[in-house]
Write a protein that holds these residues in place. Sequence first.
Motif, PDB file in Angstrom:
ATOM      1  N   GLN A  51       0.509  -1.677   0.038  1.00  0.00           N
ATOM      2  CA  GLN A  51       0.134  -0.333  -0.039  1.00  0.00           C
ATOM      3  C   GLN A  51       0.409   1.753   0.284  1.00  0.00           C
ATOM      4  OE1 GLN A  51      -2.789  -0.719   3.323  1.00  0.00           O
ATOM      5  NE2 GLN A  51      -4.020  -2.112   2.032  1.00  0.00           N
ATOM      6  N   GLU A  52       1.817   0.955   0.619  1.00  0.00           N
ATOM      7  CA  GLU A  52       2.937   2.487   0.600  1.00  0.00           C
ATOM      8  C   GLU A  52       3.539   3.138  -0.918  1.00  0.00           C
ATOM      9  OE1 GLU A  52       5.945   0.902   3.834  1.00  0.00           O
ATOM     10  OE2 GLU A  52       4.355   2.329   5.308  1.00  0.00           O
ATOM     11  N   GLN A  53       3.028   1.370  -1.668  1.00  0.00           N
ATOM     12  CA  GLN A  53       4.325   1.816  -3.017  1.00  0.00           C
ATOM     13  C   GLN A  53       2.920   2.197  -3.896  1.00  0.00           C
ATOM     14  OE1 GLN A  53       7.306   1.015  -3.772  1.00  0.00           O
ATOM     15  NE2 GLN A  53       7.086   1.068  -1.817  1.00  0.00           N
ATOM     16  N   GLY A  54       1.497   2.469  -3.240  1.00  0.00           N
ATOM     17  CA  GLY A  54       0.823   3.440  -3.701  1.00  0.00           C
ATOM     18  C   GLY A  54      -0.142   2.281  -4.838  1.00  0.00           C
TER      19      GLY A  54
ATOM     20  N   PRO B  51       2.297  -2.942 -11.324  1.00  0.00           N
ATOM     21  CA  PRO B  51       3.899  -2.692 -10.063  1.00  0.00           C
ATOM     22  C   PRO B  51       5.129  -2.446 -10.872  1.00  0.00           C
ATOM     23  CG  PRO B  51       2.752  -5.016 -10.358  1.00  0.00           C
ATOM     24  CD  PRO B  51       1.787  -4.084 -11.128  1.00  0.00           C
ATOM     25  N   ASP B  52       6.360  -1.753 -10.248  1.00  0.00           N
ATOM     26  CA  ASP B  52       7.363  -1.856 -10.470  1.00  0.00           C
ATOM     27  C   ASP B  52       7.673  -2.956  -9.628  1.00  0.00           C
ATOM     28  OD1 ASP B  52      10.233  -1.878 -10.677  1.00  0.00           O
ATOM     29  OD2 ASP B  52       9.521   0.952 -11.075  1.00  0.00           O
ATOM     30  N   LEU B  53       8.563  -4.279  -9.946  1.00  0.00           N
ATOM     31  CA  LEU B  53       8.666  -5.157  -9.563  1.00  0.00           C
ATOM     32  C   LEU B  53       9.829  -4.744  -8.356  1.00  0.00           C
ATOM     33  CD1 LEU B  53       7.782  -8.234 -11.801  1.00  0.00           C
ATOM     34  CD2 LEU B  53       6.299  -7.580  -9.548  1.00  0.00           C
ATOM     35  N   THR B  54      11.076  -3.994  -9.191  1.00  0.00           N
ATOM     36  CA  THR B  54      12.320  -3.535  -8.314  1.00  0.00           C
ATOM     37  C   THR B  54      12.052  -3.012  -7.408  1.00  0.00           C
ATOM     38  OG1 THR B  54      13.140  -3.894 -10.977  1.00  0.00           O
ATOM     39  CG2 THR B  54      14.607  -2.541  -9.043  1.00  0.00           C
ATOM     40  N   LYS B  55      10.739  -1.930  -7.525  1.00  0.00           N
ATOM     41  CA  LYS B  55      10.922  -0.994  -6.271  1.00  0.00           C
ATOM     42  C   LYS B  55      10.243  -1.021  -5.280  1.00  0.00           C
ATOM     43  CE  LYS B  55       9.432   3.545  -6.755  1.00  0.00           C
ATOM     44  NZ  LYS B  55       8.677   4.484  -7.460  1.00  0.00           N
TER      45      LYS B  55
ATOM     46  N   ALA C 202      12.797  -4.027  -3.437  1.00  0.00           N
ATOM     47  CA  ALA C 202      13.374  -3.453  -2.568  1.00  0.00           C
ATOM     48  C   ALA C 202      12.668  -2.027  -1.170  1.00  0.00           C
ATOM     49  CB  ALA C 202      13.999  -1.735  -3.612  1.00  0.00           C
ATOM     50  N   ALA C 203      11.755  -1.973  -1.279  1.00  0.00           N
ATOM     51  CA  ALA C 203      11.346  -2.016  -0.632  1.00  0.00           C
ATOM     52  C   ALA C 203      10.629  -3.229   0.630  1.00  0.00           C
ATOM     53  CB  ALA C 203       8.945  -1.366  -0.778  1.00  0.00           C
ATOM     54  N   LEU C 204      10.184  -4.419   0.661  1.00  0.00           N
ATOM     55  CA  LEU C 204      10.553  -5.164   1.367  1.00  0.00           C
ATOM     56  C   LEU C 204      11.100  -6.226   1.542  1.00  0.00           C
ATOM     57  CD1 LEU C 204       7.932  -7.768  -0.944  1.00  0.00           C
ATOM     58  CD2 LEU C 204       6.857  -6.635   0.976  1.00  0.00           C
ATOM     59  N   GLN C 205      12.445  -5.875   1.484  1.00  0.00           N
ATOM     60  CA  GLN C 205      13.659  -6.409   1.505  1.00  0.00           C
ATOM     61  C   GLN C 205      14.336  -5.917   3.249  1.00  0.00           C
ATOM     62  OE1 GLN C 205      17.119  -6.273  -1.257  1.00  0.00           O
ATOM     63  NE2 GLN C 205      16.152  -8.077  -2.808  1.00  0.00           N
TER      64      GLN C 205
ATOM     65  N   THR D 294      11.758 -10.796  -0.015  1.00  0.00           N
ATOM     66  CA  THR D 294      11.558 -10.655  -0.665  1.00  0.00           C
ATOM     67  C   THR D 294      10.653 -10.724  -2.173  1.00  0.00           C
ATOM     68  OG1 THR D 294      13.793 -11.197  -2.890  1.00  0.00           O
ATOM     69  CG2 THR D 294      13.156 -13.164  -1.444  1.00  0.00           C
ATOM     70  N   LEU D 295      11.363 -10.910  -3.484  1.00  0.00           N
ATOM     71  CA  LEU D 295       9.946 -11.208  -4.311  1.00  0.00           C
ATOM     72  C   LEU D 295      10.522 -11.895  -5.355  1.00  0.00           C
ATOM     73  CD1 LEU D 295       8.830  -8.133  -6.393  1.00  0.00           C
ATOM     74  CD2 LEU D 295       7.393  -8.989  -5.244  1.00  0.00           C
ATOM     75  N   LEU D 296       9.450 -13.624  -5.752  1.00  0.00           N
ATOM     76  CA  LEU D 296       9.890 -14.828  -5.648  1.00  0.00           C
ATOM     77  C   LEU D 296       9.514 -14.827  -7.346  1.00  0.00           C
ATOM     78  CD1 LEU D 296       9.576 -17.476  -2.850  1.00  0.00           C
ATOM     79  CD2 LEU D 296      11.958 -16.651  -3.630  1.00  0.00           C
TER      80      LEU D 296
END
Length: 178
Positions: free
Chosen positions: A15-18, A35-39, A42-45, A50-52
């Motif tokens: 949600q913070e990523q909009g 969604p910008d998966l890279t962003k 980076a926000a989840l790490q 981490t995204l899989l």
Amino acid sequence: MVCPRCISTVTRVLQEQGLQVNEVQLGYAEVSGHPDLTKIDAALQPEGFTLLLDRDRQLVEKIKNTLIDYLQHFETAYQPVTTSVYLAEKLDTDYSYLSKVFSRLEPLTIEKYFILLKIERVKELLSYGQLTLSEIAHQLQYSSVQHLSNQFKKITGQSVSEYKNSLQPTRTPLDAIG
């Protein structure tokens, strides 16, 4: 992800990523938009996630989450189905394929992973101090207290009584097993 706090944290970060969050489950999130998966990664790490994006990695996470669910089923079922049958049914995939993918990406087998989950559950039950070792062995479907004790020592390097008497018993978070 393995707990409600994890789900809450991932929802907040998305949600913070909009992003409009449609659904977050253990190991899965669905969002609307582009969604910008890279962003997002980076926000989840910093939160320990981490995204899989790789399908096989996603499958391994599904296997792990399903095994955590299976442990609960395992404890409450009179005669639980085997691990292989449970996984194949829940994931609607041939067990041999699941096993190959898991072993290729993890440093252990599905069976060994489930044993580690069981030992962590034994530690948890021991910390409560409400059940005898015999009751714990029965609850976790061990054939005997001796079998549980031997497996516990093999995995932890300590006997059950050494573990119980230690000043700071060590537990491993479920998402760190493996």
